[in-house]
Design a protein around this motif. Structure first.
Motif, PDB file in Angstrom:
ATOM      1  N   TYR B   3       0.810  -1.229   0.000  1.00 56.17           N
ATOM      2  CA  TYR B   3       0.000   0.000   0.000  1.00 56.17           C
ATOM      3  C   TYR B   3       0.839   1.272   0.000  1.00 56.17           C
ATOM      4  O   TYR B   3       0.313   2.344   0.282  1.00 56.17           O
ATOM      5  CB  TYR B   3      -0.921  -0.011   1.225  1.00 56.17           C
ATOM      6  CG  TYR B   3      -1.825  -1.209   1.268  1.00 56.17           C
ATOM      7  CD1 TYR B   3      -2.849  -1.353   0.334  1.00 56.17           C
ATOM      8  CD2 TYR B   3      -1.645  -2.202   2.214  1.00 56.17           C
ATOM      9  CE1 TYR B   3      -3.668  -2.469   0.360  1.00 56.17           C
ATOM     10  CE2 TYR B   3      -2.457  -3.319   2.244  1.00 56.17           C
ATOM     11  CZ  TYR B   3      -3.464  -3.444   1.315  1.00 56.17           C
ATOM     12  OH  TYR B   3      -4.279  -4.548   1.332  1.00 56.17           O
ATOM     13  N   GLU B  91     -15.116   9.785  -1.007  1.00 55.18           N
ATOM     14  CA  GLU B  91     -15.569   8.590  -1.738  1.00 55.18           C
ATOM     15  C   GLU B  91     -14.497   8.071  -2.690  1.00 55.18           C
ATOM     16  O   GLU B  91     -14.458   6.879  -2.992  1.00 55.18           O
ATOM     17  CB  GLU B  91     -16.865   8.901  -2.505  1.00 55.18           C
ATOM     18  CG  GLU B  91     -18.045   9.136  -1.564  1.00 55.18           C
ATOM     19  CD  GLU B  91     -19.324   9.518  -2.282  1.00 55.18           C
ATOM     20  OE1 GLU B  91     -19.314   9.564  -3.536  1.00 55.18           O
ATOM     21  OE2 GLU B  91     -20.329   9.789  -1.593  1.00 55.18           O
ATOM     22  N   GLU B  92     -13.625   8.980  -3.170  1.00 58.45           N
ATOM     23  CA  GLU B  92     -12.543   8.539  -4.066  1.00 58.45           C
ATOM     24  C   GLU B  92     -11.670   7.499  -3.362  1.00 58.45           C
ATOM     25  O   GLU B  92     -11.195   6.551  -3.978  1.00 58.45           O
ATOM     26  CB  GLU B  92     -11.654   9.734  -4.467  1.00 58.45           C
ATOM     27  CG  GLU B  92     -12.343  10.734  -5.379  1.00 58.45           C
ATOM     28  CD  GLU B  92     -11.434  11.907  -5.729  1.00 58.45           C
ATOM     29  OE1 GLU B  92     -10.456  12.164  -4.994  1.00 58.45           O
ATOM     30  OE2 GLU B  92     -11.711  12.574  -6.738  1.00 58.45           O
ATOM     31  N   ILE B  93     -11.440   7.715  -2.072  1.00 57.59           N
ATOM     32  CA  ILE B  93     -10.594   6.786  -1.312  1.00 57.59           C
ATOM     33  C   ILE B  93     -11.400   5.577  -0.858  1.00 57.59           C
ATOM     34  O   ILE B  93     -10.919   4.455  -0.887  1.00 57.59           O
ATOM     35  CB  ILE B  93      -9.963   7.504  -0.088  1.00 57.59           C
ATOM     36  CG1 ILE B  93      -9.117   8.679  -0.558  1.00 57.59           C
ATOM     37  CG2 ILE B  93      -9.111   6.538   0.722  1.00 57.59           C
ATOM     38  CD1 ILE B  93      -8.479   9.473   0.559  1.00 57.59           C
ATOM     39  N   LEU B  94     -12.655   5.822  -0.455  1.00 57.66           N
ATOM     40  CA  LEU B  94     -13.460   4.720   0.091  1.00 57.66           C
ATOM     41  C   LEU B  94     -13.763   3.635  -0.955  1.00 57.66           C
ATOM     42  O   LEU B  94     -13.896   2.472  -0.612  1.00 57.66           O
ATOM     43  CB  LEU B  94     -14.769   5.251   0.675  1.00 57.66           C
ATOM     44  CG  LEU B  94     -14.642   6.155   1.904  1.00 57.66           C
ATOM     45  CD1 LEU B  94     -16.022   6.611   2.373  1.00 57.66           C
ATOM     46  CD2 LEU B  94     -13.924   5.447   3.041  1.00 57.66           C
ATOM     47  N   VAL B  95     -13.888   4.039  -2.233  1.00 55.69           N
ATOM     48  CA  VAL B  95     -14.185   3.019  -3.256  1.00 55.69           C
ATOM     49  C   VAL B  95     -12.911   2.294  -3.704  1.00 55.69           C
ATOM     50  O   VAL B  95     -12.983   1.247  -4.344  1.00 55.69           O
ATOM     51  CB  VAL B  95     -14.889   3.610  -4.513  1.00 55.69           C
ATOM     52  CG1 VAL B  95     -16.216   4.226  -4.142  1.00 55.69           C
ATOM     53  CG2 VAL B  95     -14.008   4.606  -5.249  1.00 55.69           C
ATOM     54  N   ALA B  96     -11.753   2.859  -3.370  1.00 55.89           N
ATOM     55  CA  ALA B  96     -10.477   2.251  -3.793  1.00 55.89           C
ATOM     56  C   ALA B  96     -10.016   1.209  -2.766  1.00 55.89           C
ATOM     57  O   ALA B  96     -10.420   1.253  -1.607  1.00 55.89           O
ATOM     58  CB  ALA B  96      -9.429   3.351  -3.951  1.00 55.89           C
ATOM     59  N   PRO B  97      -9.142   0.284  -3.207  1.00 52.76           N
ATOM     60  CA  PRO B  97      -8.694  -0.765  -2.271  1.00 52.76           C
ATOM     61  C   PRO B  97      -7.635  -0.248  -1.297  1.00 52.76           C
ATOM     62  O   PRO B  97      -6.491  -0.683  -1.299  1.00 52.76           O
ATOM     63  CB  PRO B  97      -8.124  -1.839  -3.206  1.00 52.76           C
ATOM     64  CG  PRO B  97      -7.761  -1.128  -4.452  1.00 52.76           C
ATOM     65  CD  PRO B  97      -8.650   0.064  -4.571  1.00 52.76           C
ATOM     66  N   VAL B  98      -8.046   0.719  -0.486  1.00 55.77           N
ATOM     67  CA  VAL B  98      -7.135   1.302   0.505  1.00 55.77           C
ATOM     68  C   VAL B  98      -7.636   0.920   1.899  1.00 55.77           C
ATOM     69  O   VAL B  98      -8.757   1.296   2.266  1.00 55.77           O
ATOM     70  CB  VAL B  98      -7.106   2.853   0.395  1.00 55.77           C
ATOM     71  CG1 VAL B  98      -6.042   3.430   1.312  1.00 55.77           C
ATOM     72  CG2 VAL B  98      -6.870   3.290  -1.031  1.00 55.77           C
ATOM     73  N   PRO B  99      -6.867   0.162   2.676  1.00 54.77           N
ATOM     74  CA  PRO B  99      -7.337  -0.203   4.016  1.00 54.77           C
ATOM     75  C   PRO B  99      -7.445   1.022   4.927  1.00 54.77           C
ATOM     76  O   PRO B  99      -6.769   2.039   4.689  1.00 54.77           O
ATOM     77  CB  PRO B  99      -6.248  -1.143   4.540  1.00 54.77           C
ATOM     78  CG  PRO B  99      -5.332  -1.406   3.422  1.00 54.77           C
ATOM     79  CD  PRO B  99      -5.530  -0.359   2.386  1.00 54.77           C
ATOM     80  N   HIS B 247     -13.728   1.706  10.730  1.00 52.00           N
ATOM     81  CA  HIS B 247     -14.324   0.388  10.488  1.00 52.00           C
ATOM     82  C   HIS B 247     -15.855   0.469  10.516  1.00 52.00           C
ATOM     83  O   HIS B 247     -16.542  -0.119   9.679  1.00 52.00           O
ATOM     84  CB  HIS B 247     -13.821  -0.602  11.550  1.00 52.00           C
ATOM     85  CG  HIS B 247     -14.476  -1.937  11.475  1.00 52.00           C
ATOM     86  ND1 HIS B 247     -14.241  -2.831  10.448  1.00 52.00           N
ATOM     87  CD2 HIS B 247     -15.399  -2.548  12.281  1.00 52.00           C
ATOM     88  CE1 HIS B 247     -14.977  -3.906  10.623  1.00 52.00           C
ATOM     89  NE2 HIS B 247     -15.684  -3.762  11.727  1.00 52.00           N
ATOM     90  N   LYS B 248     -16.368   1.219  11.463  1.00 54.08           N
ATOM     91  CA  LYS B 248     -17.829   1.366  11.584  1.00 54.08           C
ATOM     92  C   LYS B 248     -18.387   2.333  10.541  1.00 54.08           C
ATOM     93  O   LYS B 248     -19.590   2.400  10.326  1.00 54.08           O
ATOM     94  CB  LYS B 248     -18.188   1.871  12.994  1.00 54.08           C
ATOM     95  CG  LYS B 248     -18.044   0.796  14.067  1.00 54.08           C
ATOM     96  CD  LYS B 248     -19.181  -0.194  13.967  1.00 54.08           C
ATOM     97  CE  LYS B 248     -19.024  -1.341  14.932  1.00 54.08           C
ATOM     98  NZ  LYS B 248     -20.002  -2.418  14.675  1.00 54.08           N
ATOM     99  N   GLY B 249     -17.499   3.137   9.950  1.00 57.81           N
ATOM    100  CA  GLY B 249     -17.949   4.105   8.956  1.00 57.81           C
ATOM    101  C   GLY B 249     -18.626   5.314   9.577  1.00 57.81           C
ATOM    102  O   GLY B 249     -19.399   6.017   8.910  1.00 57.81           O
ATOM    103  N   LYS B 253     -19.844   6.897   6.197  1.00 57.33           N
ATOM    104  CA  LYS B 253     -20.685   5.994   5.404  1.00 57.33           C
ATOM    105  C   LYS B 253     -22.119   6.151   5.875  1.00 57.33           C
ATOM    106  O   LYS B 253     -22.371   6.308   7.062  1.00 57.33           O
ATOM    107  CB  LYS B 253     -20.265   4.529   5.596  1.00 57.33           C
ATOM    108  CG  LYS B 253     -18.944   4.194   4.939  1.00 57.33           C
ATOM    109  CD  LYS B 253     -18.699   2.705   4.985  1.00 57.33           C
ATOM    110  CE  LYS B 253     -17.335   2.375   4.419  1.00 57.33           C
ATOM    111  NZ  LYS B 253     -17.066   0.934   4.411  1.00 57.33           N
ATOM    112  N   ASN B 254     -23.048   6.089   4.914  1.00 59.79           N
ATOM    113  CA  ASN B 254     -24.459   6.242   5.291  1.00 59.79           C
ATOM    114  C   ASN B 254     -24.930   5.040   6.091  1.00 59.79           C
ATOM    115  O   ASN B 254     -24.644   3.936   5.751  1.00 59.79           O
ATOM    116  CB  ASN B 254     -25.321   6.375   4.038  1.00 59.79           C
ATOM    117  CG  ASN B 254     -25.053   7.664   3.331  1.00 59.79           C
ATOM    118  OD1 ASN B 254     -24.834   8.697   3.949  1.00 59.79           O
ATOM    119  ND2 ASN B 254     -25.033   7.626   2.014  1.00 59.79           N
TER     120      ASN B 254
END
Lengths: 310, 254
Positions: B3, B91-99, B247-249, B253-254
Motif C-alpha cells: 500500500y 468517496e474517491e478513497i473509500l471506493v479504492a482498495p485502501v485499508p 471500520h464502523k464508517g 458511510k451512510n
C-alpha cells in the motif's frame, strides 16, 4: 462468468427505513445493464453497498466471483464508480484528480500518467488536463468523473445517472463514449432517469421499486411485451368532438393535438381511413412517449398499487 | 510494500494542499510567534528575569514552538479530512482498495508534516531573538514527532464526528488553546500555588511541553519518562479509536 451476483441483499437504515428488501440480481460479464427505478427505490443504496460506500444489513455480493465480505479490496479493484453527484476535489486540476485516483489503486506514477492520458483523451478532456476542475463546464465535469472511474481499468463500471443535467448533444456523445468502453470489454451497469438512454444502450434491464426487483429481463423481451403504441397526431383543423373508432382509444390533448392508443394487432391504415371518413386531416404524427418509459410506468404503478394494498 | 503508493498519494496530496495555501497555513504562525517573542520575550521578559537559570525568552521558546506544532498538526487533519467529507471526495478513497489504517496513516502523516514544517518556521524565528542551547536533540525530536502524531490523530477524530464547519473549530478554540496556555508555555508550574500545581498535572500538554523543554534547554517540571509514557499511551488509544470509527464508517458511510 458473472460480473455481479447479488443474493438476498438487505439494507435497513437507522430509524427502520428498509431501503432494500432482500434483492437478488445477476449481471453477466461484458453486459451493458440498466438498473432503473423511481427516486428512493433503492438503486443508489444498492450501488453504495456494492462500492463499499454504504454498510449492508445482510446478504452477499460477488464481483467476478470475489466475495465482498471476504475479499473487499479485490472487489474494490474490479469496480469503477461514476457517482450521481460531483464528488471530486474542486481545487485540484483535472490531471491531478486522475493521478491521485490511480495512486489510491496502487498504480505507479509512470503507469498512472500513461493511463491518465489515455482516459482523458478518450473523454476528450486531454487539452483541459491543467484546468482546475471547478472551472469545467457541467458536461466536462461529468466526463471527468467517467475518466476518473476508468483510470485503473476496472472490469465493472457503475454509472449512477452519468448524464444528469447535461444537454442532449453532450449526452449523445457520452453515449458513444460509453458504448466504446463497453465494446472494449468493460461490463457496465447504468442507472438513469432518461429511459431513452437505457433503451439505446442497454441489453438487459432490472427495475427496482420500494426495495424490490420488480422486473429483470432482456431489454428486447421487455419491450416486446409492450402491446400498445401511443401516438400524438397533429391535426390540420380543430375538431368539436373526438370520433369513436372501434379498436382505438382517442383523446384530445389540446385544440389540434389528438392522442391515440394503437394496439399492436391494429393497422394504422385503418385508423387513418376512419379519420378521413370523419373529415379529420392529419398533418404529422409522433410517438407520444418513449416505449420503455411506458413499460416503466406500468410496472412501477402496478408495484405501487400492490405496495399500498399489501 | 503493497500500500505504499496509496499511502504516498495521500501524504503528498496533503502536503501539496497546505503548501498551496501557505498564506493560510505557514504565514500566520510566523507572525503570531514573532509577536509572542517580541512582547512576552523581549518587552515583558526582561522585567521577569530568569526562570530556573534560563532567560525568560529562552524559557518560553520550547513551549511556543510546541504549541504551534500542536495546533497546526490538529488543524491540518481536521480541516482537510472534514473538507474531504464535505465535498464528498472521501468517496474517491473509500471506493479504492485502501485499508483504513492506510487512510489514517496518510492523513496523520500529512498533519505531522505540517506540524513539523510550522515547528521549523517558528524555531527559525525564535533564533532571531535568542540562542537555543540544545540539551538532547533526540529527546526534542522524539517529543515533537510524538506530540504532532498525537494531535493529528485527535484532529482526525474531530473531523470524523464533525457535521459542520463550526464543529471543527470548537475543540481548537475551547479545548486545545486553553490547555496549551495552561500547560506551562509561559511559566513554570512550580510558580503556581500548590492546588493549581496539582490541577495542572492533569493537563497532558504540560508533560509534552516540559519534555520538549528538557530536550532543548534541559529544564523540566515533570518526569521525562512519564511524559513519554503518557504521550505514547494516548497515541495508542487514539489509533485504536480512529480505526474503530473508520471500520464502523462513523460520519463517512451512510
Amino acid at each position: 462468468m458473472k460480473a455481479l451476483s447479488i443474493r438476498n441483499l438487505r439494507k435497513t437504515y437507522k430509524g427502520g427505513f428498509e431501503a432494500l428488501k432482500g434483492i437478488a440480481l445477476d449481471v453477466e460479464e461484458g453486459d451493458f445493464f440498466a438498473l432503473l427505478g423511481p427516486n428512493g427505490a433503492g438503486k443508489s443504496t444498492a450501488i453504495g453497498i456494492i462500492c463499499s460506500l454504504v454498510n449492508k444489513t445482510s446478504g452477499s455480493i460477488k464481483v467476478f466471483d470475489a466475495d465482498l465480505n471476504k475479499d473487499r479490496e479485490l472487489v474494490k479493484s474490479y469496480i469503477g464508480l461514476v457517482p450521481q453527484e460531483i464528488n471530486f476535489n474542486q481545487f485540484e486540476t483535472v490531471e491531478d484528480i486522475l493521478l491521485n485516483q490511480a495512486g489510491y489503486y496502487g498504480i505507479s506514477r509512470k503507469k498512472a500518467k500513461h493511463r491518465t492520458e489515455i482516459c482523458l483523451k478518450q473523454m476528450q478532456l486531454w487539452d483541459r488536463r491543467n484546468t482546475v476542475s471547478r472551472r469545467l463546464s457541467g458536461g466536462m465535469k461529468r466526463r471527468l468523473m467517467i475518466a476518473r472511474a476508468l483510470v485503473h481499468s476496472p472490469r465493472l463500471l457503475i454509472l449512477d445517472e452519468p448524464t444528469a443535467g447535461v444537454d442532449i448533444e453532450i449526452r449523445r456523445s457520452m453515449w458513444e463514449q460509453m458504448r466504446e468502453v463497453n465494446a472494449q470489454g468493460t461490463t457496465i451497469i447504468l442507472t438513469t432517469h432518461y429511459l431513452e438512454e437505457a433503451e439505446n444502450l442497454c441489453r438487459n434491464i432490472a427495475i427496482i421499486d420500494h426495495g424490490n426487483i420488480v422486473e429483470n429481463s432482456k431489454m428486447s423481451s421487455l419491450l416486446a411485451r409492450l402491446n400498445v403504441d401511443y401516438f400524438v397526431l397533429d391535426l390540420a383543423e380543430s375538431i368539436a368532438m373526438v370520433p369513436e373508432i372501434p379498436g382505438f382509444s382517442l383523446e384530445l390533448e389540446e385544440d389540434r393535438l389528438l392522442n391515440v392508443a394503437v394496439p399492436k394487432d391494429q393497422s394504422l391504415n385503418q385508423l387513418f381511413q376512419e379519420l378521413s371518413k370523419n373529415n379529420i386531416q392529419v398533418l404529422s404524427m409522433k410517438n407520444k412517449s418513449n416505449r420503455l418509459e411506458q413499460l416503466f410506468m406500468d410496472l412501477v404503478t402496478q408495484n405501487q398499487t400492490t405496495h399500498v394494498h399489501s | 510494500m503493497k500500500y505504499s503508493i496509496a499511502f504516498r498519494t495521500i501524504v503528498f496530496k496533503e502536503i501539496r494542499r497546505f503548501t498551496r495555501i501557505w498564506p493560510q497555513t505557514l504565514l500566520p504562525p510566523a507572525i503570531t510567534t514573532s509577536l509572542y517573542f517580541l512582547i512576552f520575550g523581549t518587552l515583558i521578559g526582561e522585567r521577569i528575569g530568569d526562570i530556573k537559570g534560563a532567560s525568560y525568552m529562552t524559557y518560553i521558546v520550547p513551549g511556543v514552538i510546541l504549541m504551534s506544532v500542536i495546533s497546526h498538526s490538529y488543524a491540518n487533519v481536521v480541516s482537510s479530512f472534514y473538507s474531504t467529507k464535505f465535498q464528498k471526495h472521501i468517496e474517491e478513497i473509500l471506493v479504492a482498495p485502501v485499508p483504513n489504517w492506510v487512510i489514517l496513516a496518510g492523513y496523520v502523516c500529512g498533519g505531522v508534516a505540517r506540524g513539523l514544517l510550522v515547528g521549523m518556521v517558528v524555531t527559525s524565528i525564535s533564533l532571531l531573538f535568542t540562542e537555543i542551547p540544545v540539551n538532547n536533540i533526540w529527546i526534542a525530536l522524539a517529543v515533537v514527532l510524538l506530540t504532532s502524531t498525537l494531535f493529528a490523530l485527535a484532529g482526525f477524530i474531530n473531523a470524523v464526528f464533525a457535521d459542520s464547519f463550526d464543529a471543527i473549530s470548537i475543540i481548537p478554540n475551547f479545548v486545545l488553546t486553553p490547555l496549551s496556555y495552561l500547560g506551562g508555555v509561559f511559566y513554570s508550574v512550580s510558580m503556581l500555588p500548590e492546588i493549581w500545581q496539582k490541577i495542572s498535572l492533569g493537563n497532558p500538554i504540560l508533560y509534552m511541553i516540559n519534555a520538549f523543554r528538557y530536550g532543548l534547554i534541559g529544564i523540566t517540571d515533570v518526569d521525562i519518562q512519564f511524559a513519554f509514557a503518557i504521550t505514547g499511551g494516548f497515541i495508542l488509544l487514539l489509533i485504536i479509536f480512529n480505526l474503530y470509527l473508520l471500520h464502523k464508517g462513523v460520519g463517512i458511510k451512510n
